[in-house]
Design a protein around this motif. Sequence first.
Motif, mmCIF file in Angstrom:
data_model
loop_
_atom_site.group_PDB
_atom_site.id
_atom_site.type_symbol
_atom_site.label_atom_id
_atom_site.label_comp_id
_atom_site.label_asym_id
_atom_site.label_seq_id
_atom_site.Cartn_x
_atom_site.Cartn_y
_atom_site.Cartn_z
ATOM 1 N N ASN A 128 -59.269 -24.149 -71.233
ATOM 2 C CA ASN A 128 -58.556 -25.403 -71.523
ATOM 3 C C ASN A 128 -59.136 -26.615 -70.799
ATOM 4 N N SER A 129 -59.604 -26.423 -69.576
ATOM 5 C CA SER A 129 -60.096 -27.557 -68.775
ATOM 6 C C SER A 129 -61.609 -27.673 -68.766
ATOM 7 N N GLY A 130 -62.299 -26.571 -69.035
ATOM 8 C CA GLY A 130 -63.755 -26.563 -68.936
ATOM 9 C C GLY A 130 -64.261 -26.307 -67.524
ATOM 10 N N ARG A 131 -63.350 -26.039 -66.564
ATOM 11 C CA ARG A 131 -63.794 -25.751 -65.196
ATOM 12 C C ARG A 131 -64.679 -24.508 -65.188
ATOM 13 N N ILE A 132 -65.764 -24.611 -64.407
ATOM 14 C CA ILE A 132 -66.749 -23.529 -64.377
ATOM 15 C C ILE A 132 -66.767 -22.865 -63.006
ATOM 16 N N TYR A 133 -66.761 -21.547 -63.011
ATOM 17 C CA TYR A 133 -66.852 -20.745 -61.781
ATOM 18 C C TYR A 133 -68.067 -19.825 -61.894
ATOM 19 N N HIS A 134 -68.404 -19.202 -60.779
ATOM 20 C CA HIS A 134 -69.440 -18.173 -60.782
ATOM 21 C C HIS A 134 -69.003 -17.067 -59.836
ATOM 22 N N ILE A 135 -69.148 -15.828 -60.266
ATOM 23 C CA ILE A 135 -68.632 -14.706 -59.475
ATOM 24 C C ILE A 135 -69.332 -14.589 -58.115
ATOM 25 N N LYS A 136 -70.552 -15.138 -57.998
ATOM 26 C CA LYS A 136 -71.277 -15.070 -56.732
ATOM 27 C C LYS A 136 -71.315 -16.421 -56.009
ATOM 28 N N TYR A 137 -71.671 -17.503 -56.713
ATOM 29 C CA TYR A 137 -71.943 -18.788 -56.079
ATOM 30 C C TYR A 137 -70.718 -19.690 -55.971
ATOM 31 N N ASN A 138 -69.767 -19.531 -56.874
ATOM 32 C CA ASN A 138 -68.569 -20.376 -56.855
ATOM 33 C C ASN A 138 -67.373 -19.579 -57.373
ATOM 34 N N PRO A 139 -67.000 -18.521 -56.647
ATOM 35 C CA PRO A 139 -65.945 -17.639 -57.162
ATOM 36 C C PRO A 139 -64.560 -18.289 -57.094
ATOM 37 N N PRO A 140 -63.683 -17.962 -58.036
ATOM 38 C CA PRO A 140 -62.306 -18.446 -57.951
ATOM 39 C C PRO A 140 -61.586 -17.767 -56.784
ATOM 40 N N LYS A 141 -60.507 -18.387 -56.333
ATOM 41 C CA LYS A 141 -59.758 -17.821 -55.202
ATOM 42 C C LYS A 141 -59.213 -16.438 -55.534
ATOM 43 N N ILE A 142 -58.742 -16.297 -56.782
ATOM 44 C CA ILE A 142 -58.280 -14.993 -57.282
ATOM 45 C C ILE A 142 -59.279 -14.558 -58.351
ATOM 46 N N PRO A 143 -59.871 -13.366 -58.237
ATOM 47 C CA PRO A 143 -60.885 -12.940 -59.201
ATOM 48 C C PRO A 143 -60.417 -13.086 -60.649
ATOM 49 N N GLU A 144 -61.274 -13.719 -61.457
ATOM 50 C CA GLU A 144 -61.057 -13.893 -62.898
ATOM 51 C C GLU A 144 -59.874 -14.805 -63.250
ATOM 52 N N LYS A 145 -59.378 -15.585 -62.263
ATOM 53 C CA LYS A 145 -58.256 -16.497 -62.518
ATOM 54 C C LYS A 145 -58.640 -17.937 -62.137
ATOM 55 N N ASP A 146 -58.203 -18.903 -62.932
ATOM 56 C CA ASP A 146 -58.432 -20.307 -62.616
ATOM 57 C C ASP A 146 -57.661 -20.704 -61.364
ATOM 58 N N ASP A 147 -58.293 -21.478 -60.481
ATOM 59 C CA ASP A 147 -57.662 -21.853 -59.212
ATOM 60 C C ASP A 147 -56.387 -22.672 -59.395
#
Length: 215
Positions: A128-147
């Motif tokens: 919905n927002s287009g926010r981008i994460y990366h599992i190694k370089y920019n992981p979300p606070k909760i795995p696989e969930k938007d912050d």
Amino acid sequence: MKIILFGPPGSGKGTQANLIMNTYHIPKISVGDILRNIISKKNKFSNIIKKKIDNGILIDDHIIINLIKKEIKNKNCINGFILDGFPRTILQAKEMEKNNIFINYIIELKASKEIIYDRILGRRIHLNSGRIYHIKYNPPKIPEKDDLTQEKLIIRKDDNINTINKRLLEYKKIKNKILQFYQKKIKNKYIKYIKINSQNNIKDIFIKIKKILNK
């Protein structure tokens, strides 16, 4: 300051374009952003665009040209702009010059295939927002969930090995053709052409870009 920012998928074009935009106060015109906005409208035209992107097929020249021309006519482009993902064909480059759109800089970000695989395959998106994460370089606070929303992150359909390989082959062809088109202007120093290793961290890459643009 009119810039073409070149680079293969996963080279960090979008990130560096945002940094240039915020530092020099010129807008980023991203073909990817424009197309994603069209896809979000969910109509007949957006379905055609989505199908092509999902299959790693480039969008027709006349569609892209008209979209870019419309963006450049905006008042915020008076002092310049950053083109991210455009031009991709000789026709697009020629059409720019026919419309008196001339480039000052071409910045090419380079990265190895291994780095590109690592960056793209680890990418996760909040739809919905287009926010981008990366599992190694920019992981979300909760795995696989938007912050912010805790909604499930997705993997883009074109973030897979087969599509990446297709896009890399296509990019190489595109880059060679476009650089050939601008070769005379680069040789005569009407356009400054710079190649930067994008395998370094984001901050170091941008420091190099700033040194070039500040001259």
